[in-house]
Write a protein that holds these residues in place. Structure first.
Motif, mmCIF file in Angstrom:
data_model
loop_
_atom_site.group_PDB
_atom_site.id
_atom_site.type_symbol
_atom_site.label_atom_id
_atom_site.label_comp_id
_atom_site.label_asym_id
_atom_site.label_seq_id
_atom_site.Cartn_x
_atom_site.Cartn_y
_atom_site.Cartn_z
ATOM 1 N N GLU A 84 0.816 -1.216 0.000
ATOM 2 C CA GLU A 84 0.000 0.000 0.000
ATOM 3 C C GLU A 84 0.848 1.264 0.000
ATOM 4 O O GLU A 84 0.391 2.332 -0.406
ATOM 5 C CB GLU A 84 -0.916 0.021 1.221
ATOM 6 N N GLY A 85 2.095 1.157 0.452
ATOM 7 C CA GLY A 85 2.927 2.346 0.616
ATOM 8 C C GLY A 85 3.876 2.642 -0.529
ATOM 9 O O GLY A 85 4.816 3.432 -0.354
ATOM 10 N N ILE A 86 3.666 2.049 -1.698
ATOM 11 C CA ILE A 86 4.597 2.338 -2.797
ATOM 12 C C ILE A 86 4.500 3.812 -3.196
ATOM 13 O O ILE A 86 3.439 4.418 -3.151
ATOM 14 C CB ILE A 86 4.358 1.424 -4.023
ATOM 15 N N ARG A 87 5.667 4.359 -3.591
ATOM 16 C CA ARG A 87 5.747 5.779 -3.941
ATOM 17 C C ARG A 87 6.428 5.942 -5.291
ATOM 18 O O ARG A 87 7.202 5.091 -5.727
ATOM 19 C CB ARG A 87 6.570 6.551 -2.907
ATOM 20 N N THR A 88 6.158 7.083 -5.893
ATOM 21 C CA THR A 88 6.858 7.450 -7.114
ATOM 22 C C THR A 88 8.232 8.001 -6.744
ATOM 23 O O THR A 88 8.536 8.207 -5.559
ATOM 24 C CB THR A 88 6.061 8.504 -7.896
ATOM 25 N N ALA A 89 9.069 8.246 -7.743
ATOM 26 C CA ALA A 89 10.436 8.710 -7.489
ATOM 27 C C ALA A 89 10.466 10.034 -6.742
ATOM 28 O O ALA A 89 11.429 10.335 -6.021
ATOM 29 C CB ALA A 89 11.196 8.825 -8.800
ATOM 30 N N ASP A 90 9.403 10.866 -6.867
ATOM 31 C CA ASP A 90 9.378 12.154 -6.173
ATOM 32 C C ASP A 90 8.805 12.047 -4.757
ATOM 33 O O ASP A 90 8.588 13.066 -4.095
ATOM 34 C CB ASP A 90 8.585 13.190 -6.990
ATOM 35 N N GLY A 91 8.549 10.812 -4.292
ATOM 36 C CA GLY A 91 8.102 10.609 -2.912
ATOM 37 C C GLY A 91 6.602 10.616 -2.710
ATOM 38 O O GLY A 91 6.127 10.484 -1.577
ATOM 39 N N ARG A 92 5.821 10.739 -3.781
ATOM 40 C CA ARG A 92 4.359 10.773 -3.646
ATOM 41 C C ARG A 92 3.805 9.362 -3.536
ATOM 42 O O ARG A 92 4.165 8.480 -4.302
ATOM 43 C CB ARG A 92 3.752 11.470 -4.865
ATOM 44 N N PHE A 93 2.910 9.170 -2.536
ATOM 45 C CA PHE A 93 2.256 7.873 -2.414
ATOM 46 C C PHE A 93 1.392 7.622 -3.648
ATOM 47 O O PHE A 93 0.577 8.467 -4.026
ATOM 48 C CB PHE A 93 1.365 7.819 -1.171
ATOM 49 N N VAL A 94 1.531 6.471 -4.257
ATOM 50 C CA VAL A 94 0.710 6.119 -5.410
ATOM 51 C C VAL A 94 -0.749 6.017 -4.994
ATOM 52 O O VAL A 94 -1.656 6.372 -5.748
ATOM 53 C CB VAL A 94 1.187 4.784 -6.025
ATOM 54 N N ALA A 95 -0.989 5.578 -3.747
ATOM 55 C CA ALA A 95 -2.357 5.338 -3.280
ATOM 56 C C ALA A 95 -2.793 6.320 -2.202
ATOM 57 O O ALA A 95 -3.486 5.942 -1.266
ATOM 58 C CB ALA A 95 -2.486 3.917 -2.756
ATOM 59 N N ASP A 96 -2.373 7.567 -2.310
ATOM 60 C CA ASP A 96 -2.853 8.585 -1.372
ATOM 61 C C ASP A 96 -4.364 8.704 -1.530
ATOM 62 O O ASP A 96 -4.875 9.113 -2.567
ATOM 63 C CB ASP A 96 -2.183 9.922 -1.685
#
Length: 418
Positions: free
Chosen positions: A244-256
């Motif tokens: 659930e906590g995967i993020r993009t390279a810029d640190g944004r949660f994919v599943a915010d």
């Protein structure tokens, strides 16, 4: 007559075996003629002076806690800040403990709970109040420092691995004319331990799960989708497990989820599986199914790990022993002494080495391409899901769980205005 009183509280998200720890705490305390009061809804029970007298529960009920999921006394997500910022709350907590002659404070939780227990020990010392504080490990995220693993994780890991293996068989059976991609969402905000546990479901390049997305690695959509297509072309279908906590390279949660922050200051997450499924459908035009097990991962006592249960009982018993020995600001930690055969023991660890620290997946546990687990991870994880610890079942075909009386203790202080 019992000597003084021990206070026990459960914190944060519950697990399949947190009540086993409670059972061990109460059983061990009774054997030593120590009264146990429990906080109703965790630390809030202490602040509100809503205390439960566990001595009112029969032995059979306390024993049955060991196979009952949930949190028998209630839990809460309620973080106490620093001693300086939340001093009135800490002093109120100490007032309640003093009013009920509590000399041992056991807080069963994760990183934040270890921090709270540590701070309470410091305040008690400042006021010269004889209080021994023990943090008791619990979390399905397996992210506590020092301890080799956390009670609660092994059972959630077993549920995850079993569920992924079974779902993969379903997808394989239907892939020719139906579902090509299946996405399973695992808990894990910053640490990918549960997602990694899914890797136990299969072994080999064509065995599910074919792709695992870890929060320790940045999510690259183009690379991910290209790999999905390659697996489908090669195997005929693709099973994906995403933390659930995967993020993009810029640190944004994919599943915010856009739900703001919880009481611990954490971003409300949710829906990474549905998001990924949508991207697969839109860009690859493949039929996709997805699932969000959510609470099922941590409440599945029916498929609990025997290793996990044994460790949950062991830390509860050790916590009482440490408390009565006066080992202040300490946590019973699980120490692995051997992988094969798997062996472990319980040793005391100082709370200041655990509080507010987070153990993520070691680099050596994540496959070089970033989408699977290594042999080292498998050697670490596999013993933790070993063994079955089924609850008793009734004639109705359902597990027989216990519900406690949770008799309240008379209040002695003015109502809390916090």
């Amino acid at each position: 007559m019992p000597r003084a009183t021990l206070f026990y509280a459960q914190s944060g998200g519950v697990t399949a075996v947190i009540n086993a720890t409670a059972s061990a705490v109460i059983t061990e305390a009774r054997a030593r003629k120590v009264r146990v009061l429990a906080g109703r809804n965790g630390i809030l029970g202490a602040l509100r002076e809503e205390l439960i007298d566990t001595s009112k529960e029969p032995v059979a009920a306390i024993r049955a806690l060991a196979h009952t999921p949930g949190g028998a006394f209630g839990s809460c997500r309620y973080k106490l800040k620093s001693l300086a910022d939340d001093r009135p709350k800490y002093e109120r907590l100490l007032d309640v403990l003093r009013a009920h002659d509590v000399r041992w404070f056991l807080y069963n939780g994760g990183n934040d709970s270890a921090d709270t227990a540590n701070k309470v020990s410091q305040l008690a010392a400042e006021f010269d109040y004889p209080l021994t504080c023990i943090g008791v490990p619990k979390t399905v995220d397996n992210d506590l420092a020092v301890t080799d693993c956390c009670p609660g994780f092994g059972s959630a890991a077993k549920y995850t691995a079993v569920s992924v293996r079974e779902a993969a068989l379903d997808v394989a059976a239907m892939a020719d004319t139906s579902t090509k991609v299946f996405v399973y969402e695992a808990m894990g905000r910053h640490a990918g331990w549960l997602a990694a546990a899914a890797g136990l479901a299969g072994d080999g390049p064509d065995a599910a799960p074919h792709l695992i997305l870890f929060p320790e690695r940045a999510y690259d959509e183009d690379d991910f989708l290209a790999r999905v297509q390659k697996v489908v072309d090669r195997v005929g279908y693709c099973v994906v497990v995403a933390s659930e906590g995967i993020r993009t390279a810029d640190g944004r949660f994919v599943a915010d989820a856009g739900g703001g922050k919880d009481s611990f200051g954490h971003t409300q997450l949710g829906g990474v599986a549905s998001y990924l499924a949508g991207r697969v459908k839109d860009r690859l035009d493949l039929k996709v199914h997805w699932t969000l097990p959510d609470y099922l991962q941590r409440s599945a006592r029916h498929i609990a790990s025997k290793t996990d249960l044994d460790q949950a009982l062991a830390v509860g018993k050790a916590a009482v022993r440490y408390a009565l020995e006066g080992r202040n600001a300490t946590m019973p930690a699980i120490i692995r002494t051997s992988d094969a055969p798997y062996r472990w023991k319980i040793e005391p660890a100082p709370l200041d080495r655990i509080a507010n620290r987070e153990k993520t997946m070691p680099k050596g546990f994540i496959r070089r391409d970033g989408y699977g687990i290594t042999a080292a991870a498998r050697a670490y994880l596999e013993p933790l899901i070993r063994g079955e610890a089924y609850p008793p079942y009734g004639r109705d075909g359902l597990p027989k769980y216990v519900e406690l009386k949770n008799a309240a203790v008379a209040k002695k202080l003015p109502a809390w205005e916090g």
